[in-house]
Design an enzyme around this catalytic site. Structure first.
Site, PDB file in Angstrom:
ATOM      1  N   HIS A 262     -35.387  16.775  55.798  1.00  0.00           N
ATOM      2  CA  HIS A 262     -35.807  16.613  54.406  1.00  0.00           C
ATOM      3  C   HIS A 262     -37.224  16.030  54.332  1.00  0.00           C
ATOM      4  CE1 HIS A 262     -34.947  15.752  50.061  1.00  0.00           C
ATOM      5  NE2 HIS A 262     -35.846  14.812  50.280  1.00  0.00           N
ATOM      6  N   GLU A 263     -37.422  14.907  55.007  1.00  0.00           N
ATOM      7  CA  GLU A 263     -38.736  14.254  54.941  1.00  0.00           C
ATOM      8  C   GLU A 263     -39.802  15.099  55.637  1.00  0.00           C
ATOM      9  OE1 GLU A 263     -38.976  12.000  52.859  1.00  0.00           O
ATOM     10  OE2 GLU A 263     -36.847  11.505  52.657  1.00  0.00           O
ATOM     11  N   HIS A 266     -41.210  17.413  53.131  1.00  0.00           N
ATOM     12  CA  HIS A 266     -42.266  16.734  52.360  1.00  0.00           C
ATOM     13  C   HIS A 266     -43.545  16.629  53.197  1.00  0.00           C
ATOM     14  CE1 HIS A 266     -39.997  15.550  48.822  1.00  0.00           C
ATOM     15  NE2 HIS A 266     -39.087  14.875  49.512  1.00  0.00           N
ATOM     16  N   GLU A 292     -40.213  18.241  46.053  1.00  0.00           N
ATOM     17  CA  GLU A 292     -38.804  18.242  46.435  1.00  0.00           C
ATOM     18  C   GLU A 292     -38.365  19.635  46.892  1.00  0.00           C
ATOM     19  OE1 GLU A 292     -37.421  15.404  46.605  1.00  0.00           O
ATOM     20  OE2 GLU A 292     -35.278  15.797  46.859  1.00  0.00           O
TER      21      GLU A 292
END
Lengths: 498, 498
Positions: A262-263, A266, A292
């Protein structure tokens, strides 16, 4: 004009460089700072924020914007920088300094009260602070101005261009199609083997595995780091210095992996912003929703897919010394995609997560409109959870008190999570049309084609286009929930025998 | 007055808070930043330094200083803050912005040229840059002004109040008594068993041992950290957030320990500064010399003493799984206090170190006076080393090119290292008079009485007194080399059968 532009650009870079310095201070605070350093760090951060605010609202800035607004020989990039800076200036200039300072003070007290209230399951302790925050945010919205719904003025800070009406329209399928999908899943007799993920694995091994996965996706560790923090986040100081964090739980080894994916999503966005426009809006991310979308795309669309696990399950087995030898690819996929209604948003699966957001969006819009008395919130929350997710909390700590956002004054922030999910699915569908054999690339651990597509369609544009236009240009279609629902239906149908 | 004071104090805190932010950026750069982050970090640091410089030299600051100079109802602390801020303001106001910027540019190029020159042992490559730097530093000194020696204006930046004459006087014994001591040691037949320190020990074990030692001395890890960097340093952002670094060499386990004791000494000073005066000169260290006295006191006076090793040798044996079982206390002490002339300053022992400094002090004072042509430096260096340390480098990389300081424009910095040694020995002697059984405390691992004495006599005063006055107040005597030489003679006499 050249003279005005030079002065203007210098001011813009000053503001964004100060923002980047604030990010360094924030990253250090979350990952390195000793506990007693908090007071000094508060002084650091307040000073830097204050100097940036002075620059944003300065008369020099106002003069530059006015002078440049009359010129018609700006490049596309210059127009973007002017437009976005003017937007920020206008917003900042409209909100009185006294209100900014009052919000800042109240936020500190409210956050502390929220902590105490959550720990003691005591909503009444938090209620007066929330009342005050909502009142101040309404004032802020009134100063900023809005066309139809006061909430629009707040939403605009995180998702420029989005409105209460546009979000309501995009979220509509969660009352229809997606709702029906969830009902079908919940009435299925199939039981995902989630217990296979519960096994104890060393933090060192998890760290090595997460780092390898992030590097595989394309994260450049010469231009970034991966550290530990209580709440995982990504902070981009510059495309060449992007900091990711995750957290490791010995008894839940895959949570650190999905958190890292997830990160990393980003982080890939931050590393893909055009460095030649660093410290200007042309080198900045469009919106929280688009940000997101990048994290969700890599975490979910890629990271929970069959081709991904056909590649990474063998690696997992090796990395953890055979501890996953008993897990089949089918079981791993099933466990990673299980739909399990939960009380807590951050623990929710891909499908029910959006219902948590729908509830928050409706509640905060109603709070800002003055349609829900603060005192009714706990009950309204329980009813909403029962309606949307199918379970209701027995206490407020697991209910209305679970999120920090409102105590921070973050109203209009929650919807961007689900916007990210919608955008991600829509982008991934468009990518599949443009890129041959996406699944084959993933199964081979070759993520370059996916990343290149995102670099070209999303990352490289900075703030040139608004979120809706950017998604439309990348996918030839206005943002819609259709692709998210189709993707979830396709994935869940075989798993739950729908 | 109250109104002026309020404005003035706000400006002072702004300047020091910005300095603290710069320190955070610098610490991150040395310990965390990914390699590609350097360019962005340059932007961060230049902006923050520029904003601080604006505040130091602002007309508002000049007005406040002028207005407050006419009042006579300032407290002692306020007088200190005014005096030191005025000093900084005057110095900054005297040096033209164009010169500051030119020095900044030349420094970057000179540092890069120095790196290349040192790697290639090619002094000629560095010479033109050094010529330019010396010329600019002479300009700076002329702008700042001085009473007798141009070098005084530069020295004053690092050791306020010290002059070429005062340092020359304090260093005089290195041409007499200390010189004789070194000659006696070098003609001794005794051979220290330094090879006992050469053994391979894991970095993890070293880290644990260093951390324990720092905590034992009194370093508060809730208000600080210990990390790794290429060149060990200590950076205090605030008394409640002090960052130490060291480096670990598997084949030289004691270098990380002595490095840690050294930086812990700096860190204890920073943690001992009065927090109620944080972000003002009353909460800042007096001078580099006094700072160095704290590091040297803990590293050498405490850390190389018999009582210290009577306590820590058994711990060392335990920590390293019996690897030091074959080392006796006598041998450990002897090895830790060996005098071995070396070409490289940072590898020098307690005695010869000061001769390295004496050489640099004389050379840089001569450079600034224009008494030594740049081209003659390598030869003058070789002659100086032969005279002072008894060995001369065969190449310039191990000679005049070994230190980064001059390429950074740091002239007047070197003497503070030996001033630190002098102050440390003098302070320790005074402490022995005031505190009962210092050796007993050390042997028991109880460092509280030593730290309390330093807190009261040194740390707690911030910049209230100048370095010389502070040392005089703490020890009842003006700074002198006498105590350092007596301490070294007493320690070395039994080791070398003098």
């Amino acid at each position: 004009m050249p003279h005005h532009w030079e002065r203007f650009e210098k001011l813009v870079k000053r503001i964004h460089t100060l923002g980047s310095v604030s990010s360094v201070l924030g990253w250090d605070q979350e990952t390195q700072m000793p506990t007693k350093g908090a007071t000094a760090r508060g002084e650091h951060s307040a000073l830097i924020a204050g100097i940036a605010h002075e620059a944003v609202t300065s008369t020099e800035m106002a003069d530059c914007i006015a002078a440049l607004g009359d010129t018609d020989d700006l490049s596309d990039a210059q127009q973007t920088i002017l437009r976005e800076t003017a937007r920020e200036h206008d917003r900042a200039a409209k909100v009185p300094q006294s209100l900014v300072e009052e919000l800042s003070r109240v936020r500190v007290l409210a956050t502390e009260a929220w902590r105490v209230a959550r720990e003691g399951d005591d909503f009444a302790h938090f209620a007066p602070h929330l009342t005050r925050i909502v009142s101040l945010k309404c004032d802020e919205a009134d100063h900023v101005g809005y066309a139809s719904h006061r909430y629009d003025a707040l939403l605009d800070e995180y998702e420029p261009g989005a409105t209460c009406a546009s979000v309501t329209a995009m979220f509509a399928p969660f009352r229809g199609e997606a709702r029906a999908l969830l009902d079908a899943v919940l009435s299925s007799a199939a039981t995902p083997p989630t217990s296979i993920l519960r096994r104890s694995l060393s933090v060192d091994a998890q760290r090595a595995f997460c780092r390898e996965a992030a590097a595989d996706l394309g994260f450049d560790f010469d231009a970034g780091r991966l550290d530990v923090s209580a709440h995982p986040f990504c902070s981009g100081f510059h495309p060449r210095d992007v900091r990711l964090t995750t957290r490791y739980d010995e008894n839940d080894p895959l949570s650190s992996l999905f958190g890292t994916l997830h990160e990393t999503g980003h982080g890939l966005y931050e590393q893909g912003l055009p460095p030649e426009h660093a410290f200007t809006p042309m080198g900045a991310a469009v919106s929280l929703g688009v940000h997101e979308s990048q994290s969700r795309l890599w975490e979910n669309l890629v990271g929970r897919s069959r081709p991904f696990w056909s590649r990474y399950l063998p690696k997992l087995r090796t990395c953890y010394g055979g501890q996953f030898d008993d897990v089949s690819l089918d079981d791993m996929l099933y466990a990673a995609n299980a739909v399990t209604p939960s009380l807590i948003r951050v623990e929710a699966d891909e499908l029910t997560y959006n219902f948590h957001i729908l509830l928050r969006f409706e509640l905060e819009a109603a709070l800002i409109a003055g349609d829900v008395p603060i005192g009714d919130l706990p009950d309204v929350w329980r009813q909403g959870m029962a309606t949307y997710v199918g379970i209701a909390p027995e206490n407020d700590a697991d209910g209305v008190l679970q999120d920090v956002h409102w105590s921070h004054g973050l109203f209009g922030y929650f919807p961007t999570y689900t916007l990210g999910n919608l955008y991600a699915a829509q982008l991934f569908a468009a990518m599949r049309r443009d890129v041959d054999d996406v699944d084959g690339h993933i199964a081979n651990g070759e993520f370059g084609a996916i990343l290149d597509w995102l670099r070209t369609r999303i990352h490289g544009h900075g703030m040139r286009y608004g979120a809706a236009e950017l998604i439309k240009r990348a996918t030839d279609e206005a943002p819609t929930a259709e692709y998210l629902i189709a993707y979830l239906r396709e994935k869940l149908t075989p798993l739950y025998d729908l």
